[in-house]
Design a protein around this motif. Structure first.
Motif, PDB file in Angstrom:
ATOM      1  N   THR A  24      12.791  14.678  -6.793  1.00 62.12           N
ATOM      2  CA  THR A  24      11.421  14.883  -7.254  1.00 62.12           C
ATOM      3  C   THR A  24      11.418  16.100  -8.153  1.00 62.12           C
ATOM      4  OG1 THR A  24      10.507  13.959  -5.215  1.00 62.12           O
ATOM      5  CG2 THR A  24       9.044  15.329  -6.541  1.00 62.12           C
ATOM      6  N   SER A  72       3.709  24.258   0.743  1.00 57.28           N
ATOM      7  CA  SER A  72       3.671  23.187  -0.252  1.00 57.28           C
ATOM      8  C   SER A  72       5.035  23.053  -0.909  1.00 57.28           C
ATOM      9  CB  SER A  72       2.613  23.521  -1.310  1.00 57.28           C
ATOM     10  OG  SER A  72       2.697  22.671  -2.423  1.00 57.28           O
ATOM     11  N   TYR A  73       5.317  21.858  -1.436  1.00 55.89           N
ATOM     12  CA  TYR A  73       6.510  21.672  -2.256  1.00 55.89           C
ATOM     13  C   TYR A  73       6.349  22.290  -3.643  1.00 55.89           C
ATOM     14  CZ  TYR A  73       9.338  18.506   0.644  1.00 55.89           C
ATOM     15  OH  TYR A  73      10.155  17.972   1.614  1.00 55.89           O
ATOM     16  N   ILE A  74       5.152  22.668  -4.005  1.00 52.83           N
ATOM     17  CA  ILE A  74       4.868  23.133  -5.361  1.00 52.83           C
ATOM     18  C   ILE A  74       5.137  24.633  -5.475  1.00 52.83           C
ATOM     19  CG2 ILE A  74       3.078  23.418  -7.113  1.00 52.83           C
ATOM     20  CD1 ILE A  74       1.777  20.863  -6.040  1.00 52.83           C
ATOM     21  N   ARG A  86       3.436  20.204 -12.060  1.00 54.29           N
ATOM     22  CA  ARG A  86       2.320  19.637 -11.304  1.00 54.29           C
ATOM     23  C   ARG A  86       1.027  20.373 -11.650  1.00 54.29           C
ATOM     24  NH1 ARG A  86       5.597  16.411 -11.107  1.00 54.29           N
ATOM     25  NH2 ARG A  86       6.764  15.624  -9.292  1.00 54.29           N
ATOM     26  N   GLU A 117       7.761  21.181  -9.103  1.00 56.69           N
ATOM     27  CA  GLU A 117       8.487  20.628  -7.958  1.00 56.69           C
ATOM     28  C   GLU A 117       9.934  20.350  -8.334  1.00 56.69           C
ATOM     29  OE1 GLU A 117       6.921  17.785  -4.944  1.00 56.69           O
ATOM     30  OE2 GLU A 117       5.272  17.553  -6.378  1.00 56.69           O
ATOM     31  N   HIS A 171      13.056  19.032  -5.705  1.00 58.49           N
ATOM     32  CA  HIS A 171      13.615  18.883  -4.358  1.00 58.49           C
ATOM     33  C   HIS A 171      14.100  17.456  -4.124  1.00 58.49           C
ATOM     34  CE1 HIS A 171       9.867  16.868  -2.930  1.00 58.49           C
ATOM     35  NE2 HIS A 171       9.285  17.684  -3.786  1.00 58.49           N
ATOM     36  N   GLU A 216       6.904  27.887   0.072  1.00 61.70           N
ATOM     37  CA  GLU A 216       7.003  26.879  -0.977  1.00 61.70           C
ATOM     38  C   GLU A 216       8.357  26.183  -0.903  1.00 61.70           C
ATOM     39  OE1 GLU A 216       6.184  29.006  -4.600  1.00 61.70           O
ATOM     40  OE2 GLU A 216       8.058  30.141  -4.520  1.00 61.70           O
ATOM     41  N   CYS A 217       8.328  24.860  -0.939  1.00 62.86           N
ATOM     42  CA  CYS A 217       9.500  23.995  -0.986  1.00 62.86           C
ATOM     43  C   CYS A 217      10.446  24.258   0.190  1.00 62.86           C
ATOM     44  CB  CYS A 217      10.210  24.129  -2.329  1.00 62.86           C
ATOM     45  SG  CYS A 217      11.285  22.729  -2.726  1.00 62.86           S
ATOM     46  N   GLU A 224      -0.855  16.410  -1.197  1.00 63.05           N
ATOM     47  CA  GLU A 224       0.374  17.156  -0.883  1.00 63.05           C
ATOM     48  C   GLU A 224       0.011  18.493  -0.246  1.00 63.05           C
ATOM     49  OE1 GLU A 224       3.769  19.849  -1.568  1.00 63.05           O
ATOM     50  OE2 GLU A 224       1.695  20.063  -2.262  1.00 63.05           O
TER      51      GLU A 224
END
Length: 446
Positions: free
Chosen positions: A356, A420-422, A360, A381, A383, A320-321, A410
């Motif tokens: 960002t 994922s960025y989440i 989410r 999120e 970042h 993640e991220c 995404e």
């Protein structure tokens, strides 16, 4: 048990919280701390002081029931408990009340100490205090902490203004008491990167001892015990490698605890200097600051290769991220220098000025080690990077907290990779860690 709240961001909530924690721990007390919201860095500071994991209280990422259970469980067998709020007292997920510090205080039936920045006001302090106490009469504002007070004369003006409100002043911090903790693009610099941080903690403990009215404070901090059933642990059946060092340190402790409770043995290792540990069946890369340590990560060629081999061998992997960035081909840092990374994701993570940030609401479009198509999860999120290439088959269709917010595609996936960025909190959906552990178990049997 009490909530430390601010009238807005930047008024000194964290300084006040750390001062209280530091003094209590200097007295040899067991103190459990909590943080409202999805923050990772403030809990690191709490943990450094108390020696206990700080717990996040976030009804968006988890649920109201989970929040209450978490709080009740972790206030057992401690001397004192304290909750640090987020932003201003009434600032919620999208400017509304839900998930605000006030909301959490009401859910847990806790009194609030309001921290006020007095550096640019005197008599107006009464209007601020009165407004916050009156806006929602369900809240108990137990007292105020006056921060950045300039002089004895300034303090007298503040005291005179507040006197008609009969609102206790439980702390007074002078301007010279301010302690500056360095920050950067995602907030405070983590404790592990601050030189001589013990000196800062010692200074905070002195402030805690001398700047607060402990006769008024201690009764508020005492926990009210509600018996909670102990958590039963499943004997370990898989080993999961957890990347944890200065580059990767954004983890909710609850996530790690839940994995353990479900039968995982956690094996911690450092991508900065080590290879994937032997005899593991899963990889978990949290967020952090891989962009700050990109050169060191890139220099660890054996580590990069070991991660790539494991993922290509179909080992279940959750990133993640910052973990997502690490699995890309390259990271381009703030100085526009490129650094080679693992390379299993055909994209470059590029640092930029745009932040960002936000919750989410994400619907899974594909199967991964954590999700099935159609599963809805709440995440967060935070970042300043973006990827050079959009995924052809995105993992999530995600939107913000507001129902009508625009949605975005995404995340990168495979049957064995979830990147994922989440950020997710497993307390919001136990199906995520259960599916991950099941995948690790299948990998072990192959």
């Amino acid at each position: 048990m009490v909530v430390i709240a601010g009238e807005r961001s930047g008024v000194g909530k964290t300084t006040v919280t750390l001062a209280l924690l530091s003094f209590l721990c200097r007295q040899g007390k067991l103190v459990q701390s909590f943080k409202v919201g999805p923050d990772y860095i403030d809990p690191m500071f709490h943990q450094y002081v108390t020696g206990r994991f700080c717990r996040n209280l976030d009804p968006v990422l988890t649920s109201i029931d989970y929040l209450k259970q978490c709080f009740s469980f972790h206030t057992q067998q401690v001397d004192y408990a304290l909750v640090e709020g987020v932003m201003g007292l009434f600032d919620g997920a999208s400017g509304d009340f839900f998930s605000s510090t006030a909301h959490v205080a009401l859910l847990l039936d806790l009194p609030v100490l309001l921290v006020i920045d007095c550096s640019r006001l005197s008599g107006s302090v009464a209007a601020i205090a009165h407004g916050y106490r009156s806006l929602d009469l369900r809240l108990q504002i137990a007292g105020v902490v006056l921060n950045r007070v300039g002089s004895d004369r300034h303090l007298q003006l503040l005291q005179d203004a507040l006197a008609p409100l009969n609102l206790p002043i439980v702390g007074v911090l002078r301007r010279q008491d301010n302690i500056t903790i360095p920050d950067r693009h995602l907030g405070l610099v983590p404790t592990g990167e601050i030189n001589q941080f013990d000196r800062v903690i010692d200074r905070l403990a002195t402030i805690g001892e001398t700047c607060f009215d402990w006769d008024k404070l201690l009764p508020l901090l005492k926990p009210q015990y509600s018996p909670v059933s102990p958590i039963s642990l499943i004997p370990p059946k898989v080993r999961i490698a957890i990347a944890r060092d200065q580059a990767f340190n954004f983890y909710y402790q609850d996530n790690l605890d839940i994995l353990t409770q479900l039968g995982a043995e956690l094996v911690f290792w450092s991508p900065l200097s080590e290879c994937v540990p032997d005899n593991v069946q899963g990889l978990y890369f949290g967020g952090g600051f891989p962009e700050v340590f990109a050169a060191e990560l890139a220099e660890n060629h054996p580590g990069l290769e070991s991660v790539k081999r494991a993922i290509l061998a179909k080992m279940p992997t959750y990133a993640e991220c910052g973990g997502l960035m690490y699995l890309c081909q390259q990271i381009v840092d703030f100085d526009e220098k490129s650094h080679n990374m693992v390379g299993v994701i055909p994209a470059t993570a590029i640092m930029g000025k745009h932040l960002t940030l936000g919750y989410r609401h994400a619907t899974a479009l594909q199967a991964t080690p954590l999700v099935t198509p159609g599963l809805v999860v709440w995440g967060h999120e935070f970042h300043r990077s973006s990827l050079s290439v959009e995924p052809k088959e995105p993992l999530f269709q995600a939107r913000g907290y507001e129902v009508l917010s625009p949605s975005i595609a995404e995340g990168w996936k495979s049957p064995f990779l979830h990147a994922s960025y989440i950020h997710t909190h497993f307390g919001g959906n136990l199906d995520l860690p259960k599916r991950f552990i099941n995948g690790c178990t299948q990998f072990m049997s192959n």
